[in-house]
Motif scaffolding. Structure first.
Motif, PDB file in Angstrom:
ATOM      1  N   VAL A   4       0.840  -1.184   0.000  1.00  0.00           N
ATOM      2  CA  VAL A   4       0.000   0.000   0.000  1.00  0.00           C
ATOM      3  C   VAL A   4       0.880   1.241   0.000  1.00  0.00           C
ATOM      4  O   VAL A   4       1.906   1.277   0.678  1.00  0.00           O
ATOM      5  N   VAL A   5       0.471   2.241  -0.767  1.00  0.00           N
ATOM      6  CA  VAL A   5       1.148   3.539  -0.737  1.00  0.00           C
ATOM      7  C   VAL A   5       0.106   4.633  -0.567  1.00  0.00           C
ATOM      8  O   VAL A   5      -1.061   4.452  -0.904  1.00  0.00           O
ATOM      9  N   ASP A   6       0.548   5.748  -0.055  1.00  0.00           N
ATOM     10  CA  ASP A   6      -0.308   6.921   0.108  1.00  0.00           C
ATOM     11  C   ASP A   6       0.310   8.053  -0.706  1.00  0.00           C
ATOM     12  O   ASP A   6       1.292   8.665  -0.276  1.00  0.00           O
ATOM     13  N   THR A  10       4.286  12.578   2.498  1.00  0.00           N
ATOM     14  CA  THR A  10       5.565  13.202   2.149  1.00  0.00           C
ATOM     15  C   THR A  10       6.672  12.161   1.991  1.00  0.00           C
ATOM     16  O   THR A  10       7.728  12.470   1.466  1.00  0.00           O
ATOM     17  N   GLN A  11       6.428  10.936   2.453  1.00  0.00           N
ATOM     18  CA  GLN A  11       7.405   9.858   2.315  1.00  0.00           C
ATOM     19  C   GLN A  11       7.450   9.422   0.847  1.00  0.00           C
ATOM     20  O   GLN A  11       6.403   9.199   0.239  1.00  0.00           O
ATOM     21  N   PRO A  12       8.646   9.299   0.269  1.00  0.00           N
ATOM     22  CA  PRO A  12       8.745   8.875  -1.126  1.00  0.00           C
ATOM     23  C   PRO A  12       8.049   7.533  -1.356  1.00  0.00           C
ATOM     24  O   PRO A  12       8.047   6.660  -0.481  1.00  0.00           O
ATOM     25  N   LEU A  13       7.457   7.373  -2.527  1.00  0.00           N
ATOM     26  CA  LEU A  13       6.707   6.159  -2.844  1.00  0.00           C
ATOM     27  C   LEU A  13       7.565   4.907  -2.743  1.00  0.00           C
ATOM     28  O   LEU A  13       7.100   3.870  -2.258  1.00  0.00           O
ATOM     29  N   ALA A  14       8.813   4.966  -3.192  1.00  0.00           N
ATOM     30  CA  ALA A  14       9.697   3.787  -3.106  1.00  0.00           C
ATOM     31  C   ALA A  14       9.888   3.379  -1.646  1.00  0.00           C
ATOM     32  O   ALA A  14       9.883   2.183  -1.321  1.00  0.00           O
ATOM     33  N   VAL A  17       6.797   1.590  -0.502  1.00  0.00           N
ATOM     34  CA  VAL A  17       6.750   0.202  -0.990  1.00  0.00           C
ATOM     35  C   VAL A  17       7.591  -0.678  -0.066  1.00  0.00           C
ATOM     36  O   VAL A  17       7.141  -1.723   0.404  1.00  0.00           O
ATOM     37  N   ALA A  18       8.818  -0.230   0.227  1.00  0.00           N
ATOM     38  CA  ALA A  18       9.702  -1.002   1.102  1.00  0.00           C
ATOM     39  C   ALA A  18       9.099  -1.134   2.501  1.00  0.00           C
ATOM     40  O   ALA A  18       9.126  -2.218   3.098  1.00  0.00           O
ATOM     41  N   SER A  19       8.525  -0.061   3.014  1.00  0.00           N
ATOM     42  CA  SER A  19       7.913  -0.094   4.351  1.00  0.00           C
ATOM     43  C   SER A  19       6.746  -1.073   4.406  1.00  0.00           C
ATOM     44  O   SER A  19       6.553  -1.760   5.411  1.00  0.00           O
ATOM     45  N   SER A  20       5.974  -1.132   3.327  1.00  0.00           N
ATOM     46  CA  SER A  20       4.836  -2.067   3.290  1.00  0.00           C
ATOM     47  C   SER A  20       5.314  -3.506   3.400  1.00  0.00           C
ATOM     48  O   SER A  20       4.715  -4.316   4.105  1.00  0.00           O
ATOM     49  N   VAL A  21       6.398  -3.820   2.699  1.00  0.00           N
ATOM     50  CA  VAL A  21       6.931  -5.184   2.755  1.00  0.00           C
ATOM     51  C   VAL A  21       7.493  -5.456   4.142  1.00  0.00           C
ATOM     52  O   VAL A  21       7.245  -6.514   4.727  1.00  0.00           O
ATOM     53  N   LEU A  46      -0.996  -0.165  -8.281  1.00  0.00           N
ATOM     54  CA  LEU A  46      -0.960   1.066  -7.489  1.00  0.00           C
ATOM     55  C   LEU A  46      -0.964   2.329  -8.348  1.00  0.00           C
ATOM     56  O   LEU A  46      -1.061   3.437  -7.817  1.00  0.00           O
ATOM     57  N   GLY A  47      -0.785   2.152  -9.646  1.00  0.00           N
ATOM     58  CA  GLY A  47      -0.741   3.311 -10.529  1.00  0.00           C
ATOM     59  C   GLY A  47       0.501   4.150 -10.335  1.00  0.00           C
ATOM     60  O   GLY A  47       0.452   5.377 -10.409  1.00  0.00           O
ATOM     61  N   ILE A  48       1.633   3.473 -10.068  1.00  0.00           N
ATOM     62  CA  ILE A  48       2.906   4.190  -9.906  1.00  0.00           C
ATOM     63  C   ILE A  48       3.919   3.640 -10.899  1.00  0.00           C
ATOM     64  O   ILE A  48       3.697   2.613 -11.535  1.00  0.00           O
TER      65      ILE A  48
END
Length: 126
Positions: A4-6, A10-14, A17-21, A46-48
């Motif tokens: 999941v990404v938001d 302000t946190q970079p999308l990459a 992604v790593a945080s979700s894992v 995710l549309g990224i």
């Protein structure tokens, strides 16, 4: 596994992604040997950008949590469980230092942890 990404964060999308894992490993939703979804599938879902997902996966590889092989799925390594336990131990040691600095008793400290765990259950439930 759900990544999941938001986009408004302000946190970079990459990093997200790593945080979700990492979070999936921490809560036991992903285990050593499990395969991550392909970067292409995650990007589409995710549309990224594909390269954004790959940067997140590369962060995990650099941490030793994921094994990446070109043309093959990314796989969670055995180190993921060990790294998780090590980070948890470090966090616990920091908590103990803070509790001692505040003069909290062992029982007060344990109560604070129990309360935080109970509150955390309510915050993370779907």
């Amino acid at each position: 596994m759900l990544i999941v990404v938001d986009p408004s964060s302000t946190q970079p999308l990459a990093d997200q992604v790593a945080s979700s894992v990492r979070a999936a490993v921490a809560r036991g939703a992903a285990s050593p040997g499990d395969r991550l979804p392909s970067a292409r599938a995650v990007a589409a879902a995710l549309g990224i950008n594909l390269h954004t997902v790959l940067r997140g996966y590369q962060q995990l590889r650099d941490e030793g949590l994921v094994e990446l092989r070109r043309g093959r799925a990314a796989t969670i390594t055995a180190l993921a469980g060990e790294a998780r336990r090590a980070r948890l131990r470090e966090a616990a040691e920091e908590f103990v230092k803070a509790a001692r600095h505040l003069g909290a008793s062992g029982e007060e400290s344990l109560t604070a942890v129990r309360d935080a765990l109970t509150a955390g259950r309510h915050e993370t439930s779907p």
